[in-house]
Scaffold this active site. Structure first.
Site, PDB file in Angstrom:
ATOM      1  N   ASP A 101       7.125   3.112  -2.817  1.00 17.65           N
ATOM      2  CA  ASP A 101       7.348   4.235  -1.902  1.00 17.65           C
ATOM      3  C   ASP A 101       8.833   4.481  -1.645  1.00 17.65           C
ATOM      4  OD1 ASP A 101       7.607   1.817  -0.530  1.00 17.65           O
ATOM      5  OD2 ASP A 101       6.227   2.329   1.085  1.00 17.65           O
ATOM      6  N   LYS A 144       0.830  -1.195   0.000  1.00 15.38           N
ATOM      7  CA  LYS A 144       0.000   0.000   0.000  1.00 15.38           C
ATOM      8  C   LYS A 144       0.871   1.253   0.000  1.00 15.38           C
ATOM      9  CE  LYS A 144      -3.164  -2.500   3.016  1.00 15.38           C
ATOM     10  NZ  LYS A 144      -2.675  -3.122   4.250  1.00 15.38           N
ATOM     11  N   GLY A 145       2.151   1.053   0.205  1.00 11.68           N
ATOM     12  CA  GLY A 145       3.072   2.183   0.396  1.00 11.68           C
ATOM     13  C   GLY A 145       3.092   3.219  -0.715  1.00 11.68           C
ATOM     14  N   PHE A 165      14.372   4.714   9.735  1.00 12.33           N
ATOM     15  CA  PHE A 165      12.994   4.312   9.483  1.00 12.33           C
ATOM     16  C   PHE A 165      12.085   5.543   9.437  1.00 12.33           C
ATOM     17  CE2 PHE A 165       8.763   2.792  10.672  1.00 12.33           C
ATOM     18  CZ  PHE A 165       8.604   1.763   9.754  1.00 12.33           C
ATOM     19  N   VAL A 166      11.353   5.697   8.323  1.00 12.80           N
ATOM     20  CA  VAL A 166      10.491   6.867   8.158  1.00 12.80           C
ATOM     21  C   VAL A 166       9.032   6.452   7.945  1.00 12.80           C
ATOM     22  CG1 VAL A 166      12.318   8.347   7.238  1.00 12.80           C
ATOM     23  CG2 VAL A 166      10.968   6.947   5.665  1.00 12.80           C
ATOM     24  N   ARG A 175       0.151   6.388   7.258  1.00 10.57           N
ATOM     25  CA  ARG A 175       0.260   6.528   5.807  1.00 10.57           C
ATOM     26  C   ARG A 175      -0.317   7.850   5.331  1.00 10.57           C
ATOM     27  NH1 ARG A 175       1.779   1.467   3.773  1.00 10.57           N
ATOM     28  NH2 ARG A 175       0.884  -0.343   4.790  1.00 10.57           N
ATOM     29  N   LYS A 197      16.977   5.144   0.122  1.00 12.37           N
ATOM     30  CA  LYS A 197      17.824   5.182   1.321  1.00 12.37           C
ATOM     31  C   LYS A 197      19.281   5.070   0.921  1.00 12.37           C
ATOM     32  CE  LYS A 197      14.898   3.588   5.027  1.00 12.37           C
ATOM     33  NZ  LYS A 197      14.589   2.517   5.981  1.00 12.37           N
ATOM     34  N   ASP A 216       4.065   3.379   6.291  1.00 13.55           N
ATOM     35  CA  ASP A 216       3.393   3.111   7.559  1.00 13.55           C
ATOM     36  C   ASP A 216       4.334   2.622   8.648  1.00 13.55           C
ATOM     37  OD1 ASP A 216       3.879   0.507   6.334  1.00 13.55           O
ATOM     38  OD2 ASP A 216       2.596  -0.297   7.917  1.00 13.55           O
ATOM     39  N   ASP A 240      14.887   0.461  -0.277  1.00 13.28           N
ATOM     40  CA  ASP A 240      15.653   0.209   0.942  1.00 13.28           C
ATOM     41  C   ASP A 240      16.704  -0.874   0.661  1.00 13.28           C
ATOM     42  OD1 ASP A 240      16.490   0.052   3.588  1.00 13.28           O
ATOM     43  OD2 ASP A 240      14.783  -1.128   4.249  1.00 13.28           O
TER      44      ASP A 240
END
Ligand code: 5GP
Ligand code: MG
Length: 192
Positions: free
Chosen positions: A112, A55-56, A164-165, A177, A143, A171, A115
């Site tokens: 989104d 869902k990001g 971590f954001v 979100r 990142k 989320d 990473d």
């Protein structure tokens, strides 16, 4: 700030945020630039297929694609790699019963954040295996770190440090979100 607004903030999710990393106005300006590039690069493409990772990518995709006036088509993919924590599990699971038909299509894959790189690598490979002609990748955040999978996004709006954001689609435990900016959570909020 008036007292009433202060009271509202104190009773909302904003109070769980330690710092705002990328403000809403900054994101909006940058999306104009990325959208312009996407538009220019795919202007001659008659059948651009967008695939967004749920869902990001929801918020980023919605704001970005409304700035791209191409006759594109949108599909979403349900992929999980985090399973509720703040560290990648290292495994990418495809959760959909049926995957979009991308045979012969030029695909713009939107996520989104880049990473470890495992998600973009696994999904790109899957789309190519399903017959996509070409896959270009687009992320809101990249990142700055050494990745487990050697991928870089073709379009990336912002580079951030390895922390971590949340917000703007990202989320923590299913929440945050809908924050209109990207921020760092107050450590007290993270379950030990
Ligand atoms: P990767 O497969 O590149 O390690 O991670 C991709 C996915 O992990 C992203 O789509 C996102 O769901 C999740 N992720 C990675 N870093 C973060 C982060 O800092 N915050 C949040 N909320 N999710 C992240
Ligand atoms: Mg994700």
């Amino acid at each position: 700030m008036d007292f009433f607004r202060l009271l509202l903030l104190a009773a909302s999710m904003h109070e769980d945020i330690e710092k705002v990393l990328i403000a809403e106005e900054v994101i909006e300006k940058r999306l104009d630039v990325i959208a312009e590039r996407v538009h220019a690069d795919f202007a001659s493409e008659e059948a651009l297929q967008v695939v967004a990772i749920l869902k990001g990518a929801l918020v980023f995709m919605a704001d970005l694609l409304r700035r791209v006036p191409l006759r594109l088509e949108i599909e979403c993919l349900n992929v999980a790699s985090y399973h509720g924590g703040t560290e990648s599990s290292g495994q990418v699971d495809f959760l959909d019963q049926k995957l979009p038909d991308v045979k012969g299509r030029c695909v713009l894959l939107i996520d989104d954040i880049l990473d470890t790189g495992r998600t973009l690598e696994a999904v790109s490979a899957k789309l190519l295996q399903m017959g996509a002609r070409e896959v270009k990748t687009c992320v809101l955040l990249t990142k700055d770190k050494v990745r487990a999978a050697e991928v870089e996004a073709d379009y990336s709006a912002f580079e951030i440090a390895d922390e971590f954001v949340v917000g703007y689609g990202l989320d923590y435990d299913g929440k945050y979100r809908n924050l209109p900016y990207v921020g760092v959570l107050n450590p007290a909020v993270i379950k030990s």
